[in-house]
Design an enzyme around this catalytic site. Structure first.
Site, PDB file in Angstrom:
ATOM      1  N   TRP A  21       0.843  -1.195   0.000  1.00 12.17           N
ATOM      2  CA  TRP A  21       0.000   0.000   0.000  1.00 12.17           C
ATOM      3  C   TRP A  21       0.879   1.245   0.000  1.00 12.17           C
ATOM      4  CZ3 TRP A  21      -1.696   3.151   4.577  1.00 12.17           C
ATOM      5  CH2 TRP A  21      -2.649   4.111   4.216  1.00 12.17           C
ATOM      6  N   TYR A  54      -5.011  -1.122  -4.926  1.00 12.28           N
ATOM      7  CA  TYR A  54      -3.763  -0.359  -4.879  1.00 12.28           C
ATOM      8  C   TYR A  54      -3.338  -0.004  -6.304  1.00 12.28           C
ATOM      9  CZ  TYR A  54      -3.453  -2.177  -0.065  1.00 12.28           C
ATOM     10  OH  TYR A  54      -3.704  -2.518   1.246  1.00 12.28           O
ATOM     11  N   LEU A 208       3.830   1.199  12.314  1.00 11.84           N
ATOM     12  CA  LEU A 208       4.744   2.316  12.592  1.00 11.84           C
ATOM     13  C   LEU A 208       4.035   3.656  12.473  1.00 11.84           C
ATOM     14  CD1 LEU A 208       7.957   1.018  10.789  1.00 11.84           C
ATOM     15  CD2 LEU A 208       7.335   0.834  13.206  1.00 11.84           C
ATOM     16  N   LYS A 216      11.276   9.980  12.277  1.00 14.08           N
ATOM     17  CA  LYS A 216      11.676  10.918  11.213  1.00 14.08           C
ATOM     18  C   LYS A 216      11.038  12.304  11.356  1.00 14.08           C
ATOM     19  CE  LYS A 216       9.892   8.473   7.783  1.00 14.08           C
ATOM     20  NZ  LYS A 216       9.483   8.084   6.408  1.00 14.08           N
ATOM     21  N   GLY A 283       5.747  -1.514   5.213  1.00 21.39           N
ATOM     22  CA  GLY A 283       6.011  -1.146   3.831  1.00 21.39           C
ATOM     23  C   GLY A 283       7.492  -0.852   3.678  1.00 21.39           C
ATOM     24  N   GLN A 289      15.154  -0.615   4.326  1.00 24.47           N
ATOM     25  CA  GLN A 289      14.058  -0.455   5.285  1.00 24.47           C
ATOM     26  C   GLN A 289      13.559  -1.801   5.799  1.00 24.47           C
ATOM     27  OE1 GLN A 289      11.589   1.941   2.655  1.00 24.47           O
ATOM     28  NE2 GLN A 289      11.924   3.746   3.931  1.00 24.47           N
ATOM     29  N   GLU A 292      16.062  -3.385   8.157  1.00 30.76           N
ATOM     30  CA  GLU A 292      15.999  -2.845   9.513  1.00 30.76           C
ATOM     31  C   GLU A 292      14.787  -3.392  10.269  1.00 30.76           C
ATOM     32  OE1 GLU A 292      16.594  -0.849  13.016  1.00 30.76           O
ATOM     33  OE2 GLU A 292      18.011  -1.190  11.379  1.00 30.76           O
ATOM     34  N   ASN A 293      13.647  -3.441   9.605  1.00 31.03           N
ATOM     35  CA  ASN A 293      12.415  -3.832  10.284  1.00 31.03           C
ATOM     36  C   ASN A 293      12.395  -5.293  10.737  1.00 31.03           C
ATOM     37  OD1 ASN A 293      11.277  -1.286  10.078  1.00 31.03           O
ATOM     38  ND2 ASN A 293      10.231  -1.718   8.167  1.00 31.03           N
TER      39      ASN A 293
END
Length: 314
Positions: A21, A54, A208, A216, A283, A289, A292-293
């Site tokens: 998304w 989407y 998140l 951020k 996402g 990214q 890291e997640n």
């Protein structure tokens, strides 16, 4: 990566899953989208989520193309139906016509014979619930869908669907996809207890808080250029980007630092403290990214830390 059973089923999904998304099929270059999917797969993510709406099917095409190189039974694939896919009166909702036609269209875009999970993207008050459940049951019996789920249904709607399915001997809902994060906790009051009672697992979106829980965004500062909050159409990140929430974020950063975690990983591991949550859906527009997640998988926060977080959130 660690894996959890999805509700009362035997299906096991990665604690961190990858969604599409606001990322794939228009907002992110296909090359970056494919690279993010590849990185997720390499790191043990076996659960990939998309939806027909989407970018009107474009995200499904991107996801299907990226996953095609992998053995089909090595990953779990989910898509959804409900939102308008055309301008006609039957191009939306959960009527038998729309559900069946959109399932076939999604399978074609994803270039696969079946999806593991097919979600009703919202509740449709204009269609009899038994009509929707019967259509979904038929798709399961045909082998085009393995499990059925819902997204953003109320506890009452979930209960009604379970009781109706049992009464008519139809396939049951096994998964719910709600919004859930440190800053959005509405499901804790009714949805989680009802889901636990009926063996329905949660796959939560926006864990998140639209990026607010990555740190951020900072109080008193302009949103970083290129970030979601900098785009007017996102309307203050759906109400999550507030001064009060940014104050909480600053305190949560201290907790994360004390545990040598990033703020995002603290937020994800907090989500996964709930046994009824099977997976946190993130996402990624870049491979780094997702890299890291996934570090949040397997992190167990001590009780005193959970209490400290609760004080901050309260």
């Amino acid at each position: 990566m660690e894996y959890r059973r999805l509700g009362r089923t035997g299906l096991k999904v990665s604690e961190i899953s990858l969604g599409s998304w606001l990322t794939y099929g228009g907002y992110v270059e296909e090359q970056n989208a494919a690279a993010s999917i590849d990185k997720a797969y390499d790191l043990g993510v076996n659960f990939f989520d998309t939806a027909n709406v989407y970018i009107r099917g474009e995200a499904e095409i991107v996801v299907g193309k990226a996953l095609k190189k992998y053995v089909r039974d090595s990953y779990v694939l989910a898509t959804k139906v409900f939102w308008p896919m055309g301008d006609g009166p039957n191009d939306r909702g959960l009527s038998r016509k729309h559900v069946i036609e959109q399932c076939h269209a999604s399978l074609n875009r994803l270039n696969t014979d079946y999806v593991d999970i097919y979600y009703c993207h919202r509740f449709d008050p204009e269609t009899p619930l038994d009509e929707t459940l019967r259509a979904l049951d038929d798709l399961v019996r045909q082998g085009k869908v393995l499990y059925i789920g819902v997204s953003e249904w109320t506890a009452e709607q979930i209960s009604e669907a379970v009781h109706l399915a049992d009464k008519k001997l139809l396939d049951r809902i096994v998964v719910n996809q709600p919004q859930y994060s440190m800053l959005q906790r509405y499901i804790e009051k009714e949805v989680l207890p009802v889901s636990e009672k009926h063996g329905i697992g949660q796959v939560v979106w926006s864990p998140l808080a639209q990026g607010v829980l990555t740190g951020k965004y900072k109080k008193g500062e302009k949103a970083p250029e290129g970030s979601r909050a900098a785009q007017e159409k996102f309307n203050n990140l759906f109400g999550l980007l507030t001064e009060e929430n940014l104050e909480k974020v600053e305190l949560l950063k201290e907790v994360a630092s004390d545990h040598d975690l990033s703020l995002a990983n603290l937020a994800l591991s907090w989500i996964l403290r709930q046994n009824n949550v099977a997976s946190a859906l993130v996402g990624a527009s870049r491979p780094e990214q997702i890299e890291e997640n996934v570090k949040a998988s397997g992190v167990k926060l001590p009780e005193e830390t959970l209490a400290r977080i609760e004080d901050i959130l309260r």
